[in-house]
Write an enzyme that holds these catalytic residues in place. Structure first.
Site, PDB file in Angstrom:
ATOM      1  N   GLY A 125       0.828  -1.196   0.000  1.00  0.00           N
ATOM      2  CA  GLY A 125       0.000   0.000   0.000  1.00  0.00           C
ATOM      3  C   GLY A 125       0.861   1.244   0.000  1.00  0.00           C
ATOM      4  O   GLY A 125       2.080   1.160   0.047  1.00  0.00           O
TER       5      GLY A 125
ATOM      6  N   ASP B 287      -8.150   5.536  12.627  1.00  0.00           N
ATOM      7  CA  ASP B 287      -7.843   5.857  14.016  1.00  0.00           C
ATOM      8  C   ASP B 287      -6.686   6.843  14.096  1.00  0.00           C
ATOM      9  O   ASP B 287      -5.754   6.803  13.291  1.00  0.00           O
ATOM     10  CB  ASP B 287      -7.490   4.584  14.793  1.00  0.00           C
ATOM     11  CG  ASP B 287      -8.742   3.822  15.191  1.00  0.00           C
ATOM     12  OD1 ASP B 287      -9.843   4.297  14.872  1.00  0.00           O
ATOM     13  OD2 ASP B 287      -8.601   2.745  15.798  1.00  0.00           O
TER      14      ASP B 287
ATOM     15  N   GLU C 236       0.232   0.509  -6.536  1.00  0.00           N
ATOM     16  CA  GLU C 236       1.090   0.095  -5.432  1.00  0.00           C
ATOM     17  C   GLU C 236       1.377  -1.406  -5.489  1.00  0.00           C
ATOM     18  O   GLU C 236       2.497  -1.848  -5.217  1.00  0.00           O
ATOM     19  CB  GLU C 236       0.446   0.452  -4.087  1.00  0.00           C
ATOM     20  CG  GLU C 236       0.344   1.939  -3.793  1.00  0.00           C
ATOM     21  CD  GLU C 236       1.685   2.564  -3.382  1.00  0.00           C
ATOM     22  OE1 GLU C 236       2.670   1.833  -3.212  1.00  0.00           O
ATOM     23  OE2 GLU C 236       1.734   3.806  -3.252  1.00  0.00           O
TER      24      GLU C 236
ATOM     25  N   GLU D 227       5.125  -2.730  -5.745  1.00  0.00           N
ATOM     26  CA  GLU D 227       5.711  -3.393  -4.574  1.00  0.00           C
ATOM     27  C   GLU D 227       5.781  -4.904  -4.695  1.00  0.00           C
ATOM     28  O   GLU D 227       6.560  -5.542  -3.995  1.00  0.00           O
ATOM     29  CB  GLU D 227       4.922  -3.014  -3.317  1.00  0.00           C
ATOM     30  CG  GLU D 227       5.029  -1.524  -3.016  1.00  0.00           C
ATOM     31  CD  GLU D 227       4.305  -1.115  -1.749  1.00  0.00           C
ATOM     32  OE1 GLU D 227       4.645  -0.067  -1.198  1.00  0.00           O
ATOM     33  OE2 GLU D 227       3.382  -1.841  -1.320  1.00  0.00           O
TER      34      GLU D 227
ATOM     35  N   GLU E 134      11.257  -8.493  -1.874  1.00  0.00           N
ATOM     36  CA  GLU E 134      10.880  -8.621  -0.484  1.00  0.00           C
ATOM     37  C   GLU E 134       9.391  -8.836  -0.307  1.00  0.00           C
ATOM     38  O   GLU E 134       8.822  -8.451   0.699  1.00  0.00           O
ATOM     39  CB  GLU E 134      11.357  -7.396   0.293  1.00  0.00           C
ATOM     40  CG  GLU E 134      12.865  -7.270   0.327  1.00  0.00           C
ATOM     41  CD  GLU E 134      13.545  -8.369   1.151  1.00  0.00           C
ATOM     42  OE1 GLU E 134      12.883  -9.387   1.461  1.00  0.00           O
ATOM     43  OE2 GLU E 134      14.727  -8.201   1.457  1.00  0.00           O
TER      44      GLU E 134
END
Lengths: 226, 226
Positions: free
Chosen positions: B43, B79, B59, B63, B112
């Site tokens: 993300g 939050d 993304e 990635e 990764e």
DNA sequence: GCAAAAGTGTTCCTTTTACACCCATGC
DNA sequence: GCATGGGTGTAAAAGGAACACTTTTGC
């Protein structure tokens, strides 16, 4: 010129229900551009240190004077040009209010807030018509597998009100006896000794949703499904 | 100092499935702070003029090199301190990939990225464990009333693979005969004349999800429910 | 006493569950 | 020929749908 950034807002589709009038949505009249003078659902930009739900409740209070006790995130709308001026992504919520809180307090600064039956909505600002559509769909389907309908009724209600609510939301007639049988088997309603006084015909017992019992039954594996 | 503002990101829980290994989630190793070196779901920040879904796909490509064909908005997590440094609100999505695309292309810059079985997840950055939890719940329940399971299988699959998928996602054994009867009654599977060659035992027919037929049946009022 | 709404049970049908044997292939 | 997985049908049980008459109240 500063680098533009994405703005984040919240919007709320607040539902109210009355057995005579069916399902309504709370709208406000915009007093700023864009869409000045047009109808929209309540909402506004989220503050830097404010949770999303707090932002919704704050905007609702500011714009309509209402406080909902049921509030659920609906969907996030992020299309590029949903706001004609800036990039604004909005997290939409929907909320449910009980009839006794349904009357808008005349004393708030929300003179321009009004209930609209969902079948008689005016033209709406932004993509708010789409948001309301999604909210109605969500409410319609969720009421079948979560006991949220009670948030649209007063605390004590005659069984017929619950029945009418489900008929209204599902949009089909439901057999009164089968519906009652099914609901009573769930054992989440408490039948009060009080009877409803008003109206014609034989008075019916009042019922209450027994939330504590519901939660304990769910823990034991009960599945709400109507 | 410039007035701080809320940043908006997207994150994606990408699910993969193999009948031997069950359900997996695609994770990446973070190479920047915060949580540098820790595992996270893919993300990143949404660009000023980019739709939310486009941001997710971008993304994911950057990635992990993966492109999902099923992608659905999950929930927006906002939050206050979910990111320890800035206020970042993230719109989470979940996606499904088919086994043939399941192997990560070694040639991407995504050395990764790695699949983790959902029962053996490492410690995760931010609130990503919570996001994955919500995604698993959503997937588990959605598979019962939307034919999205096929997105986790190859285009042609023996019936037993579908069966195992449902057993895996629902977490309970399902009677083979009843399951097949129910599914075949829906009339949304096309039985091919090909048989699966590999493996021991009697070869089974291959099936295909007949999407066009599914849509036309839905229009006529058919309800998918397994 | 009549109109209006509430209360209540039974039958039938559909759907779901439980369950066991034979078949095709590889080794 | 044996181990492995694929293919198939039936009977019993449960759940859902259909359905009508009596009761209490206000007027």
């Amino acid at each position: 010129m500063a680098k533009p950034h994405i703005r984040l807002s919240v919007d709320a589709v607040v539902f109210g229900y009355e057995s005579q009038n069916g399902l309504s949505v709370l709208l406000i009249k915009r007093n700023i551009d864009p869409f000045k003078g047009g109808w929209a659902i309540p909402g506004g930009l989220v503050k830097e240190n404010e949770n999303l739900e707090d932002a919704v409740q704050r905007e609702l209070k500011e714009e309509t004077g209402i406080k909902v006790n049921y509030l659920e995130q609906l969907y996030t709308f992020g299309d590029l040009h949903r706001d004609p001026r800036n990039r604004v992504v909005t997290v939409a919520y929907y909320g449910l209010v009980q009839p006794s809180k349904f009357q808008l307090a005349a004393a708030t600064d929300a003179e321009e807030a009004q209930w609209y039956n969902i079948d008689q909505l005016p033209k709406l600002a932004f993509d708010h018509d789409k948001i309301i559509d999604v909210a109605i769909q969500r409410l319609r389907s969720k009421i079948s597998y979560q006991p949220i309908g009670f948030e649209l009724l007063d605390e004590k209600f005659p069984f017929s009100e619950l029945h009418k609510l489900y008929e209204c939301l599902k949009g089909v007639p439901i057999d009164r006896r089968n519906f009652k049988k099914k609901f009573m088997q769930l054992e989440i309603l408490e039948e009060l000794s009080e009877k409803r006084k008003i109206g014609k015909g034989r008075p019916g017992s009042l019922f209450k949703f027994h939330q504590k019992k519901y939660f304990s039954l769910v823990k034991k594996g009960m599945v709400f499904e109507v």
